[in-house]
Design a protein around this motif. Structure first.
Motif, short mmCIF file in Angstrom:
data_model
loop_
_atom_site.label_atom_id
_atom_site.label_comp_id
_atom_site.label_asym_id
_atom_site.label_seq_id
_atom_site.Cartn_x
_atom_site.Cartn_y
_atom_site.Cartn_z
N VAL B 60 -0.73 -5.75 -0.41
CA VAL B 60 -0.02 -4.54 0.02
C VAL B 60 1.26 -4.29 -0.79
O VAL B 60 2.37 -4.24 -0.26
CB VAL B 60 0.34 -4.61 1.52
CG1 VAL B 60 0.49 -3.18 2.08
CG2 VAL B 60 -0.66 -5.39 2.33
N THR B 61 1.09 -4.16 -2.11
CA THR B 61 2.24 -3.83 -2.96
C THR B 61 2.17 -2.36 -3.32
O THR B 61 1.09 -1.85 -3.65
CB THR B 61 2.23 -4.67 -4.25
OG1 THR B 61 1.96 -6.01 -3.89
CG2 THR B 61 3.56 -4.56 -4.98
N THR B 62 3.30 -1.69 -3.23
CA THR B 62 3.32 -0.26 -3.58
C THR B 62 4.26 -0.03 -4.76
O THR B 62 5.17 -0.84 -5.02
CB THR B 62 3.82 0.60 -2.40
OG1 THR B 62 5.06 0.08 -1.95
CG2 THR B 62 2.82 0.62 -1.26
N SER B 63 4.00 1.06 -5.44
CA SER B 63 4.88 1.42 -6.57
C SER B 63 5.51 2.79 -6.28
O SER B 63 4.93 3.61 -5.59
CB SER B 63 4.09 1.48 -7.88
OG SER B 63 3.17 2.54 -7.83
N ILE B 64 6.68 2.97 -6.87
CA ILE B 64 7.39 4.25 -6.72
C ILE B 64 7.46 4.90 -8.10
O ILE B 64 7.98 4.29 -9.05
CB ILE B 64 8.83 4.03 -6.21
CG1 ILE B 64 8.85 3.17 -4.94
CG2 ILE B 64 9.55 5.36 -6.00
CD1 ILE B 64 8.28 3.83 -3.71
N SER B 65 6.95 6.12 -8.19
CA SER B 65 6.96 6.81 -9.50
C SER B 65 8.39 7.04 -9.99
O SER B 65 9.24 7.48 -9.22
CB SER B 65 6.23 8.15 -9.37
OG SER B 65 6.52 8.95 -10.49
N GLU B 66 8.60 6.76 -11.28
CA GLU B 66 9.95 6.92 -11.85
C GLU B 66 10.37 8.38 -11.91
O GLU B 66 11.54 8.72 -11.84
CB GLU B 66 9.98 6.37 -13.28
CG GLU B 66 9.91 4.88 -13.33
CD GLU B 66 9.87 4.40 -14.77
OE1 GLU B 66 10.61 4.98 -15.61
OE2 GLU B 66 9.10 3.48 -15.06
N GLY B 69 9.38 9.85 -7.61
CA GLY B 69 9.69 9.06 -6.42
C GLY B 69 8.50 8.95 -5.48
O GLY B 69 8.63 8.44 -4.37
N GLU B 70 7.35 9.45 -5.93
CA GLU B 70 6.15 9.38 -5.09
C GLU B 70 5.71 7.92 -4.93
O GLU B 70 5.83 7.12 -5.86
CB GLU B 70 5.01 10.18 -5.73
CG GLU B 70 5.24 11.69 -5.73
CD GLU B 70 5.19 12.27 -4.34
OE1 GLU B 70 4.27 11.92 -3.59
OE2 GLU B 70 6.11 13.05 -3.98
N GLU B 71 5.17 7.64 -3.78
CA GLU B 71 4.74 6.28 -3.47
C GLU B 71 3.24 6.15 -3.69
O GLU B 71 2.48 7.09 -3.41
CB GLU B 71 5.07 6.00 -2.00
CG GLU B 71 5.00 4.56 -1.61
CD GLU B 71 5.39 4.39 -0.14
OE1 GLU B 71 6.30 5.10 0.32
OE2 GLU B 71 4.77 3.56 0.53
N LEU B 74 0.04 -0.28 -5.74
CA LEU B 74 0.10 -0.97 -7.04
C LEU B 74 -1.07 -1.94 -7.11
O LEU B 74 -1.02 -3.04 -6.57
CB LEU B 74 1.44 -1.73 -7.18
CG LEU B 74 1.67 -2.40 -8.52
CD1 LEU B 74 1.86 -1.38 -9.62
CD2 LEU B 74 2.88 -3.32 -8.44
#
Lengths: 812, 281
Positions: B60-66, B69-71, B74
């Motif tokens: 359950v790892t998420t990324s945030i767009s540079e 800022g969208e989630e 990952l």
């Protein structure tokens, strides 16, 4: 009737009347003569300052209209006020609509030079200002402020994450928070899985909170960058405003009284401040440099330094469309190629990388711009021949505004963005030059023409030939000699020119004012003088010029005369014949007009009064000729058949005529032939006849009398002059006689004769050698007269017709 | 001929570490430019950070767009896909630059810690080109990776950040050391090939030594028939050094790595000189 003596055949000009030996001594030289009406029209046209009072100068093409009009206008405009200069500058509010800048005379170029200098000084001045340590520090400080804030926020977020057992990391997919161990290293999958459910739940909640903060931070970054850009721009403006102030001080002072220039300078200053980075980048690009600089700096500069493909600094230039610095008085412009673009101006384009681009610097003036405030002289025919030029000229004159419009834009299927320069007020007097026919056609067919060209300036073709005017004519000759750099003419040569000037008009009481033709004669006489190594032009040189000009053009005339001489065309010059007479016609072929005899024959028979014009029947007769033939019928009826019907039918023909015939100058000859045929009266073939006739039998004047006489004389000369041959002309044409000297000589020696007549009866007497016969009070004619015989014959026709009109013949 | 062979020996291949940061883009362009001038090859090295793989394996790892800022999740596939795109983008950029400058280039991909892989690859190269830092290292500071590479590398390292260009003035500091001599040789080569304006700052402890080194530099310049402005700088403390450098308006500044201002004040130097630095070991 009157047999003309030699003296009346050519009105010689007596050279002794002149008090000069050669034109060199004539001080009062003129280039135009007898144009009082024209001058008055021009005075009026140039003096009236109202819309629509443009001038149409009309006259034959042999007149040097252009030279005279230009000379007149240059003289008239010398005392008029010189208009100001016209410049176009960039419109900083809308670059597609360049602004017109009206400047006092000569100051357009001055402003242009000032602006060129400013453009030259601008980049180094700005560069110097923007390379100062202060600027660098302040700019860096602004950047650092934002960067520090951003760094600080990230660092705080990272710190907060660490405190919560997480680390902020950057991956190709974006930022992420990952759990870390106590030593700061990332946990792997197994280590995460080994965490208790509560611990994992806690980490997830912490991650969620941090992610929200990160998202907020990312959302704020663009506005922070925008704010940074705004602040940088403010800084640039501040520095630039300060740096360029000195550059503008001198210009502002130089043009302190001109508000529009001050406004323009304000706009330039503002634009420089707004675009300071682009200006400096553009400079870098233009200066080039070594490979490293070009490769690394140049790429950047190319991206920033241009605006729609044009160097940034070009928009501060001044495009001087019209410079009147050197103009004295009002401008007088003659446009010898009056196409649409040359009249109203144009916007040019440059090809850059395959694309066409333009800007206000590429606006080019038209003749109307250059002549604005003065006079524009145009050849009307050329204007009408150029597509859209006439309409463009009228549009400008109607509106009183000069607007540069691209035809390509107007007529293109695709609408493209182009320049629309600000229109300028138009105050110009247009003078069109053209032939009379063109003027009358325009009056007839173009309803706007007379509203726009209200002043008709008509060139006189001729002046009266009297002692004073002969004196003036010599002054004109002297003026044209001087203008064309010719040898001086001695007075005999001048006299011969005057005689020829009279011959040009076809009238010994007039002199031609068609200076083009006169100038040609002077130039050609000068040439022959040169050939003969004469220091001055003599009588013989003028004579040679006249003869040679005729000789050059006379191949066809000689061919016609040869065919007569060889008997291919039947012309009798001696003997007698019934129903046959020599008429005379003139032909105009190129430069030469010459006369030739034509055999006219008539045949009559019993009929109902028809006269068949054979030329008309085969459609080789023009309307005037046909009219002449119908007049003959009227004359015959009135003179000979008042009491009884004209019971004859006649046919008239120009024998061996293979082209169209027009004019009524042969109507007398036709009537002579017809009367001869009716009365069975032989006519002397040694005579040739010209003249038109009216219904009363009066002989009316005709044109080309000299050429006709000379044409018959030449034929007779070739066949052999018998001393009996001659020409019968209308008395009214006596004043037109300016015959060749050889004809005059032949008449003087009695080898050739010229008679002038006023009535048909006179002509019949000459041609038949009989008395014509006066009509008696009872309406009869004395016996053995021409008219008696004719009436008798017609009475006989009437009787025979009456006899013929029986019921057996289908008549009552 | 001797000079030519020296040039070939000194700079035969330029290694450039490439990633997504704008500083790295600047480094790539600088590397290609230098390669063009010195007729060297360029080798691009893209290092896939080992951490990325490990992260994507975590539950359950998420990324945030540079950018937005969208989630988003990952996942390994996502990371792989993004890395492939990144590699392709870098390769395309290298291709464009190589074609434009007529430079021979190659690209390698490695996986692991960036500094280690760069140092490893640099053994076969003659110069390393680096962006000053990654995307979000604090301003004016060397990124940790760049710092590690500079510290450990025995090859000249060219470092710069976005917005820095090699200008028309080439400045080299000569301190008499072997690295100083090497830096002078590189600078001479660049100046000769590119007709750059060369400026030599001679440092030494005391006037006498400085003068000796100045004569030494003059000899070298005469031998190579290169015109240069030679300035003596007996006291090379940070303040006066930066003042001189600022007045030079350097395009490229060549420094011996062992020089005190480099070893002690590199961060300050980087913060203030605002031009690419070529640190020569």
């Amino acid at each position: 009737m009157n047999q003309l003596d030699a003296a009346s055949l050519r009105k010689a000009c007596d050279a002794r009347q002149f008090d000069f030996e050669s034109t060199e001594e004539i001080s009062n030289r003129v280039k135009v003569l007898g144009q009082e009406r024209l001058t008055s029209s021009l005075d009026f046209g140039t003096g009236i300052d109202r819309k629509g009072y443009n001038i149409f100068a009309l006259g034959p093409h042999e007149t040097d209209k252009r030279g005279h009009i230009l000379e007149y206008l240059e003289e008239a405009s010398a005392d008029e006020e010189t208009p100001g200069d016209l410049c176009y500058v960039n419109n900083f509010d809308d670059r597609y609509e360049p602004a017109a800048l009206h400047m006092p005379r000569g100051r357009g170029c001055e402003l242009k030079e000032w602006m060129e200098k400013l453009i030259e000084d601008l980049p180094p001045t700005l560069t110097a200002a923007f390379e100062t340590e202060e600027y660098e520090n302040r700019r860096q400080a602004l950047q650092d402020e934002v960067q520090d804030q951003q760094d600080q926020t990230f660092e705080e977020l990272q710190e907060e994450a660490r405190e919560k057992g997480l680390s902020l990391l950057r991956t190709p997919a974006g930022f992420t928070f990952a759990p870390i161990k106590e030593d700061g290293d990332l946990m792997n999958q197994e280590e995460v899985n080994s965490l208790s459910q509560e611990k994992r739940q806690e980490l997830q909640e912490k991650t969620k909170g941090l992610q929200e903060k990160l998202q907020e931070l990312i959302r704020q970054m663009p506005s922070a960058q925008r704010e940074l850009r705004r602040k940088k721009k403010e800084l640039d403006k501040e520095i630039a405003t300060f740096a360029i102030k000195d550059l503008f001080d001198d210009i502002r002072e130089a043009f302190s009284e001109l508000k529009r220039v001050q406004d323009f300078l304000d706009a330039v200053e503002l634009d420089i401040v707004e675009n300071v980075q682009a200006i400096m980048s553009n400079q870098g690009q233009q200066q080039g440099g070594n490979q490293m600089a070009q490769m690394m700096g140049g790429r950047q500069a190319r991206l920033q330094g241009t605006d729609s493909g044009t160097p940034v600094l070009d928009r501060y230039r001044v495009n001087v469309l019209v410079d009147h610095a050197e103009t004295e008085g009002a401008p007088v412009v003659y446009e010898d190629n009056p196409n649409y673009k040359n009249l109203v101006g144009r916007v040019e384009y440059k090809s850059r990388m395959g694309a066409l681009t333009t800007n206000f610097n590429l606006i080019k003036p038209g003749a109307l711009h250059r002549a604005n405030g003065g006079y524009l002289v145009l050849d009307a025919r050329q204007v009408l021949l150029e597509p859209f030029a006439w309409e463009g000229l009228k549009r400008a004159l109607k509106s009183g505004r000069l607007k540069i419009e691209s035809l390509g834009e107007s007529y293109s299927m695709i609408s493209t963005v182009s320049l629309s320069p600000e229109p300028v007020d138009l105050e110009v007097k247009v003078v069109l030059l053209g032939q009379r026919m063109l003027y009358y056609l325009l009056c007839e067919h173009d309803p706007e023409f007379q509203k726009l060209f209200k002043v008709e300036a008509d060139f006189e073709d001729e002046i009266d030939r009297n002692g004073d005017n002969q004196e003036h004519y010599s002054q004109l000759i002297a003026g044209l000699i001087e203008e064309n750099g010719l040898r001086h003419f001695d007075r005999k040569a001048v006299a011969r020119i005057i005689e020829q000037g009279s011959r040009m008009t076809g009238d010994n009481e007039k002199l031609s004012t068609q200076t083009e033709e006169l100038k040609d004669l002077l130039i050609e006489a000068d040439h022959w003088a040169e050939e003969n190594d004469n220091g001055h032009v003599h009588y013989e040189d003028v004579e040679k010029a006249i003869e040679h000009k005729i000789y050059r053009s006379a191949r066809l005339r000689d061919k016609v005369q040869e065919t007569i001489e060889r008997g291919t065309i039947f012309i009798d010059t001696e003997g007698e014949a019934v129903g046959q007479v020599n008429g005379l016609s003139v032909l105009q072929l190129g430069n030469l007009m010459f006369g030739r005899p034509n055999r006219i024959t008539a045949r009559v028979q019993l009929g109902k009064g028809e006269i068949i014009n054979i030329e008309r029947e085969v459609e080789m007769s023009g309307p005037i000729h046909s009219k002449g033939v119908l007049i003959i019928k009227g004359y015959l009826g009135e003179r000979y058949a008042r009491e009884r019907p004209l019971a004859m039918s006649a046919s008239l023909v120009f024998e061996q005529s293979y082209g169209n015939i027009d004019g009524d100058s042969a109507s007398a000859a036709e009537l002579f032939a017809l009367l001869s045929a009716i009365g069975d009266l032989p006519l002397k073939q040694s005579f040739s006849v010209t003249g038109s006739v009216n219904q009363h039998g009066q002989i009316q004047p005709i044109g080309g009398v000299n050429e006709k006489i000379e044409g018959y004389f030449d034929v007779c000369s070739k066949k052999g002059l018998t001393g009996e041959q001659g020409v019968i002309i209308p008395k009214a044409n006596e004043k037109n006689l300016m015959l060749r000297s050889d004809v005059v000589e032949a008449v003087e020696e009695g080898r050739f004769h010229i008679w002038s007549i006023e009535t048909l009866d006179e002509g019949m007497e000459l041609l038949t050698g009989m008395t014509a016969g006066e009509e008696q009070p009872d309406g009869s004619f004395p016996e053995d007269t021409v008219n008696h015989l004719i009436r008798e014959k017609l009475s006989d026709f009437a009787e025979r017709r009456k006899e013929f009109a029986t019921p057996e013949n289908g008549r009552k | 001929m001797a000079e030519e062979s020296e040039k070939e020996r000194v700079l035969r291949e330029i290694l450039v570490a490439v990633d997504t940061s704008p500083h790295s883009h600047a480094a790539l362009e600088a590397a290609v430019t230098l390669a063009h001038i010195l007729e060297a090859n360029v080798k691009g090295l893209f290092v896939e950070n080992e951490l990325w793989g490990r992260l994507s394996d975590l539950p359950v790892t998420t990324s945030i767009s540079e950018l937005t800022g969208e989630e988003g999740p990952l996942e390994r596939d996502t990371v792989e896909e993004k890395m492939t795109r990144l590699r392709n983008r870098i390769r395309d950029r290298m291709h464009d630059l190589g074609q434009h400058y007529q430079v021979t280039y190659s690209m390698e991909t490695a996986s692991g810690k960036v500094d280690e892989k760069v140092l490893e690859a640099s053994r076969r190269s003659d110069l390393i080109t680096l962006g000053l830092k990654g995307n979000y290292a604090k301003r004016g500071r060397l990124g940790s990776t760049a710092r590690a590479i500079i510290r450990q590398s025995d090859k000249p390292v060219l470092i710069l950040e976005k917005g820095m260009y090699v200008g028309t003035v080439l400045t080299v500091v000569y301190d008499g050391s072997p690295s100083g001599r090497k830096g002078l040789a590189i600078a001479l080569q660049i100046a000769k090939n590119d007709n750059s304006r060369l400026s030599v700052l001679v440092t030494g402890e005391g006037d006498k030594l400085t003068e000796e080194r100045r004569v030494e530099v003059r000899d070298v310049l005469d031998r190579h028939r290169v015109f240069a402005d030679v300035q003596a700088m007996p006291h090379a403390d940070l303040g006066s050094f930066m003042d001189v450098v600022y007045r030079q308006r350097c395009g490229l500044l060549v420094l011996p790595k062992g020089m005190e201002v480099v070893s002690k004040y590199l961060d300050s130097l980087l913060r203030n000189v605002k031009c690419p630095l070529l640190l020569v070991s």
